[in-house]
Scaffold this motif. Structure first.
Motif, mmCIF file in Angstrom:
data_model
loop_
_atom_site.group_PDB
_atom_site.id
_atom_site.type_symbol
_atom_site.label_atom_id
_atom_site.label_comp_id
_atom_site.label_asym_id
_atom_site.label_seq_id
_atom_site.Cartn_x
_atom_site.Cartn_y
_atom_site.Cartn_z
ATOM 1 N N LYS A 39 -40.800 99.451 86.758
ATOM 2 C CA LYS A 39 -39.922 99.250 85.613
ATOM 3 C C LYS A 39 -40.690 99.569 84.342
ATOM 4 O O LYS A 39 -41.825 99.161 84.165
ATOM 5 C CB LYS A 39 -39.445 97.805 85.574
ATOM 6 C CG LYS A 39 -38.376 97.538 84.570
ATOM 7 C CD LYS A 39 -37.862 96.121 84.710
ATOM 8 C CE LYS A 39 -36.750 95.859 83.734
ATOM 9 N NZ LYS A 39 -36.222 94.501 83.866
ATOM 10 N N LYS A 40 -40.072 100.347 83.456
ATOM 11 C CA LYS A 40 -40.720 100.723 82.203
ATOM 12 C C LYS A 40 -40.725 99.533 81.248
ATOM 13 O O LYS A 40 -39.719 98.837 81.104
ATOM 14 C CB LYS A 40 -39.994 101.893 81.546
ATOM 15 C CG LYS A 40 -40.096 103.171 82.332
ATOM 16 C CD LYS A 40 -39.390 104.293 81.614
ATOM 17 C CE LYS A 40 -39.491 105.581 82.416
ATOM 18 N NZ LYS A 40 -38.759 106.670 81.776
ATOM 19 N N ALA A 41 -41.851 99.319 80.630
ATOM 20 C CA ALA A 41 -41.959 98.239 79.652
ATOM 21 C C ALA A 41 -41.265 98.658 78.356
ATOM 22 O O ALA A 41 -41.424 99.786 77.898
ATOM 23 C CB ALA A 41 -43.420 97.919 79.384
ATOM 24 N N THR A 42 -40.510 97.753 77.791
ATOM 25 C CA THR A 42 -39.835 98.062 76.531
ATOM 26 C C THR A 42 -40.793 97.760 75.376
ATOM 27 O O THR A 42 -41.498 96.757 75.396
ATOM 28 C CB THR A 42 -38.544 97.248 76.375
ATOM 29 O OG1 THR A 42 -38.868 95.869 76.464
ATOM 30 C CG2 THR A 42 -37.541 97.610 77.449
ATOM 31 N N GLN A 43 -40.794 98.605 74.407
ATOM 32 C CA GLN A 43 -41.662 98.416 73.260
ATOM 33 C C GLN A 43 -40.840 97.911 72.089
ATOM 34 O O GLN A 43 -39.697 98.320 71.890
ATOM 35 C CB GLN A 43 -42.330 99.736 72.881
ATOM 36 C CG GLN A 43 -43.263 100.259 73.941
ATOM 37 C CD GLN A 43 -43.888 101.580 73.532
ATOM 38 O OE1 GLN A 43 -43.463 102.209 72.585
ATOM 39 N NE2 GLN A 43 -44.906 101.998 74.267
ATOM 40 N N ALA A 44 -41.445 97.005 71.347
ATOM 41 C CA ALA A 44 -40.770 96.471 70.172
ATOM 42 C C ALA A 44 -40.763 97.518 69.063
ATOM 43 O O ALA A 44 -41.731 98.241 68.883
ATOM 44 C CB ALA A 44 -41.476 95.210 69.706
ATOM 45 N N ILE A 45 -39.665 97.570 68.329
ATOM 46 C CA ILE A 45 -39.563 98.504 67.210
ATOM 47 C C ILE A 45 -39.926 97.743 65.945
ATOM 48 O O ILE A 45 -39.314 96.721 65.625
ATOM 49 C CB ILE A 45 -38.138 99.076 67.104
ATOM 50 C CG1 ILE A 45 -37.786 99.827 68.379
ATOM 51 C CG2 ILE A 45 -38.002 99.960 65.885
ATOM 52 C CD1 ILE A 45 -36.356 100.300 68.441
#
Length: 70
Positions: A61-67
């Motif tokens: 699962k790809k880690a989501t990055q904070a914007i």
């Protein structure tokens, strides 16, 4: 006549090539345990689509990055 034979041959090759791709199944599983090189997956009812010794492709699962904004 020659064009028809060539188009028929191309269509037959396309059909033969796509049969292997259409047989692949997609099963979403959850990782339950990792013990060295052994990974235990929980697939629920869809586990019947898999067979013992079958090679499977696993995508992490790809880690989501904070914007960050201004």
């Amino acid at each position: 006549m020659k064009k028809q034979l060539v188009s028929l041959a191309v269509a037959a090759l396309f059909l033969a090539g796509s049969v292997g791709v259409s047989m692949a199944t997609t099963v979403k599983c959850e990782v339950k345990a990792v013990d060295g090189p052994t990974v235990t997956l929980e697939c629920g009812k869809k586990a019947t689509k898999l067979t013992v010794g079958e090679t499977v492709k696993v995508k992490p699962k790809k880690a989501t990055q904070a914007i960050e904004g201004c």
